[in-house]
Scaffold this motif. Structure first.
Motif, PDB file in Angstrom:
ATOM      1  N   LEU A  13       0.817  -1.213   0.000  1.00  0.00           N
ATOM      2  CA  LEU A  13       0.000   0.000   0.000  1.00  0.00           C
ATOM      3  C   LEU A  13       0.852   1.265   0.000  1.00  0.00           C
ATOM      4  O   LEU A  13       0.447   2.292  -0.553  1.00  0.00           O
ATOM      5  N   VAL A  14       2.034   1.199   0.619  1.00  0.00           N
ATOM      6  CA  VAL A  14       2.923   2.349   0.751  1.00  0.00           C
ATOM      7  C   VAL A  14       4.269   2.029   0.106  1.00  0.00           C
ATOM      8  O   VAL A  14       4.808   0.935   0.276  1.00  0.00           O
ATOM      9  N   ASP A  15       4.813   2.996  -0.608  1.00  0.00           N
ATOM     10  CA  ASP A  15       6.111   2.824  -1.273  1.00  0.00           C
ATOM     11  C   ASP A  15       7.233   2.997  -0.250  1.00  0.00           C
ATOM     12  O   ASP A  15       7.946   3.996  -0.229  1.00  0.00           O
ATOM     13  N   GLN A  16       7.407   1.995   0.584  1.00  0.00           N
ATOM     14  CA  GLN A  16       8.413   2.052   1.641  1.00  0.00           C
ATOM     15  C   GLN A  16       9.828   2.015   1.074  1.00  0.00           C
ATOM     16  O   GLN A  16      10.696   2.793   1.492  1.00  0.00           O
ATOM     17  N   ALA A  17      10.080   1.127   0.136  1.00  0.00           N
ATOM     18  CA  ALA A  17      11.424   0.989  -0.416  1.00  0.00           C
ATOM     19  C   ALA A  17      11.863   2.262  -1.123  1.00  0.00           C
ATOM     20  O   ALA A  17      13.003   2.711  -0.975  1.00  0.00           O
ATOM     21  N   GLY A  18      10.969   2.861  -1.872  1.00  0.00           N
ATOM     22  CA  GLY A  18      11.298   4.102  -2.559  1.00  0.00           C
ATOM     23  C   GLY A  18      11.585   5.226  -1.574  1.00  0.00           C
ATOM     24  O   GLY A  18      12.522   6.009  -1.765  1.00  0.00           O
TER      25      GLY A  18
END
Length: 218
Positions: A13-18
């Motif tokens: 749901l969230v672009d954590q890696a980016g």
């Protein structure tokens, strides 16, 4: 009968890696660490320490300190390590963003009369803040962070206790996430159905598999 869809949070749901990769570049440069491989090195250092936290070998704060010390190659006490990590954390939290397909999918699930549940391997306060800052909190019916459970994904207890908190049987839940081990194989073994979200085409052989949440069907 399907009652709920259980979503992973980070990189589903969230672009954590980016967010992490963008944040670490500026933080590292502030400490004299530069180069084309800065983000890759941060990933390589962060992963094992975070996995130790997930296995309950160290605390959430300890894994942060360990990452800062190893990445910056410094020997500092806990207070200094916390201060160093805070410089990264401020940048990281500012970069948090939900994927474009997250909110429409969560709303589509609710419109179908199903509950939206999030099961995430992480610290509860940290993940609740993430939901708040990305605007996802209002779209979620239940958040289960594994810091509130006796074990993290892919331990079967994580899925079974999440279903228990949601008031449903495992067979009434569909898990959706980006990790083959954590969000597909583990849930299936626990009795849930599962779909792999493979945004980067890393597992072309996996089935069922979707490339975007817009393609999620149940």
């Amino acid at each position: 009968m399907l009652s709920a869809i259980v979503f992973d949070l980070d990189d589903t749901l969230v672009d954590q890696a980016g967010a992490a990769r963008r944040a670490v570049v500026g933080w590292a440069a502030e400490h004299g660490v530069t180069g084309f491989d800065v983000a890759d090195r941060w990933d390589a250092i962060s992963g094992p320490h975070y996995q130790r936290y997930q296995r309950r070998e160290i605390s959430f704060e300890e894994q942060r300190r360990a990452r800062a010390r190893e990445f910056l190659e410094v020997e500092v006490d806990d207070r200094e390590a916390d201060a160093l990590f805070a410089g990264y954390l401020t940048r990281y939290e500012a970069q948090w963003a939900a994927f474009d397909d997250a909110v429409p999918t969560l709303r589509r699930v609710r419109e179908a009369g199903l509950r939206t549940v999030v099961l995430t391997n992480g610290d509860d306060a940290h993940q609740r803040l993430k939901l708040d800052l990305t605007g996802l909190a209002a779209e979620i019916d239940l958040l289960v962070s594994t810091s509130t459970l006796p074990a993290s994904k892919p331990d079967l207890r994580a899925y079974l206790l999440t279903c228990e908190r949601a008031g449903i049987a495992p067979g009434e839940a569909l898990m959706v996430g980006n990790s083959l081990a954590h969000d597909v194989l583990g849930p299936i073994e626990a009795g849930l159905d599962a779909v792999l979200l493979d945004r980067h085409d890393a597992h072309p052989e996996a089935t069922p598999r979707i490339r975007t949440l817009h393609d999620l069907r149940w």
